[in-house]
Design an enzyme around this catalytic site. Structure first.
Site, short mmCIF file in Angstrom:
data_model
loop_
_atom_site.label_atom_id
_atom_site.label_comp_id
_atom_site.label_asym_id
_atom_site.label_seq_id
_atom_site.Cartn_x
_atom_site.Cartn_y
_atom_site.Cartn_z
NE ARG A 140 -1.19 2.48 2.97
CZ ARG A 140 -0.74 3.62 3.52
NH1 ARG A 140 -0.77 4.90 2.84
NH2 ARG A 140 -0.55 3.53 4.77
CG HIS A 165 4.70 4.75 9.37
ND1 HIS A 165 4.18 3.54 8.63
CD2 HIS A 165 5.54 5.32 8.52
CE1 HIS A 165 4.01 3.77 7.36
NE2 HIS A 165 4.93 4.83 7.09
CG HIS A 196 8.77 7.74 5.70
ND1 HIS A 196 8.36 7.99 4.42
CD2 HIS A 196 7.92 6.96 6.08
CE1 HIS A 196 7.11 7.52 3.98
NE2 HIS A 196 6.86 6.91 5.32
CB CYS A 248 10.15 11.05 1.16
SG CYS A 248 9.76 12.29 2.44
#
Length: 303
Positions: free
Chosen positions: A13, A205, A207, A238
């Site tokens: 996703r 979560h 990045h 990103c």
């Protein structure tokens, strides 16, 4: 807390949604199947947002129809509103995720409403899903920084986490959307949030835009978190930092956790092969350092 960390695989996703080339539904289904076969307990399958906004995931219902109903993995899907929830449930979803932001500017640009308005929209979605017996996860974006506002107050994050948890979310995922956080900031924020939401209900979560994702995960695991999001082969970019790495690679996270003596239930070699497979299919670099290193070792040893 238990010596096991639950990894939430978001590659199908969050990882694929920004891919420019169209990924056929059959390949998405195969990716989900392979990831579940690696032992990943949670593989986020798709999103029921409007195809107008995320055309890559316009085949959400088709993807859901192709998932093996007997797989032991859970397959949550993202829903933005009541219409999305209805579509998801009609497609067979039994677990959903909703999203909000800790930044007013990000909320208005991403959902066209304020944080408070966003939460008001989500409350009936969460309640309806929960009443139907569906597990609900809440994502919070920009917890350690915003591309428009810069630094975000921890109090703002805590307020959104409290609102989502009190609305009925079973789990709250704290998202460093632009990957700007550092271990001290991540640890401090997690500690603040755990004052309002039980630690076992919190997920992280990260990045990897600034190369801090693994360090941040380590800091949060040491603080007590036992749920971490990641994306196979580091799929996903990103969009707020041109050319920057996005999601932290699942292979790297698994290697870190196993090195700490923590259990994940994941077969790292199978995962590395899956990361190589999807990277090849997408004609893109494999952004997992551990995955590339393991594949090289496996190739040398003939395994």
């Amino acid at each position: 807390m238990a010596d096991r960390v639950t990894i939430v695989e978001v590659g199908p996703r969050d990882g694929l949604q920004n891919e420019q080339q169209v990924v056929p539904a059959a390949e998405k289904i195969e990716l989900i199947r392979r990831l579940a076969a690696c032992g990943l307990p949670v593989v986020e399958a798709t999103s029921f947002v409007s195809p107008k906004w995320v055309p890559q995931l316009a085949d959400a219902a088709e993807v859901m129809a192709g998932i093996d109903p007997d797989t032991p993995a859970r397959h949550p899907v993202l829903v933005p509103n009541m219409k999305g929830l209805e579509r998801a449930v009609a497609a067979g979803a039994t677990e959903v995720a909703v999203f909000a932001a800790a930044s007013e500017s990000f909320s208005r640009r991403n959902t066209n409403c304020s944080i408070d308005e966003s939460l008001e929209r989500l409350r009936p979605v969460i309640a309806t899903a929960a009443d139907a017996g569906h597990r609900v996860r809440g994502y919070i974006s920009c917890v350690l920084g915003c591309p428009y506002e810069g630094e975000i107050s921890p109090a703002a994050v805590v307020a959104v986490a409290e609102a989502l948890y009190s609305a009925g979310c079973d789990e709250i995922s704290l998202g460093d959307t632009i990957g700007i956080g550092t271990p001290h900031a991540a640890r401090t924020l997690l500690r603040d949030c755990a004052g309002s939401v039980p630690m076992e209900r919190l997920a992280v979560h990260f990045h990897d835009t600034w190369g801090q994702a693994l360090a941040n995960i380590l800091a949060c695991v040491e603080e007590g978190v036992r749920i971490a999001d990641s994306s196979v082969a580091g799929l996903g970019g990103c969009p707020y930092a041109r050319g920057a790495t996005g999601n932290v690679a699942t292979e790297d996270v698994v290697y870190l956790l196993h090195g700490l003596g923590l259990e994940t239930g994941v077969d790292l070699e199978a995962l590395a092969r899956t990361g190589d497979w999807i990277s090849t299919r997408l004609n893109r670099d494999n952004n997992s350092r551990a995955g590339r290193a393991l594949l090289a070792r496996m190739s040398t040893s003939g395994t």
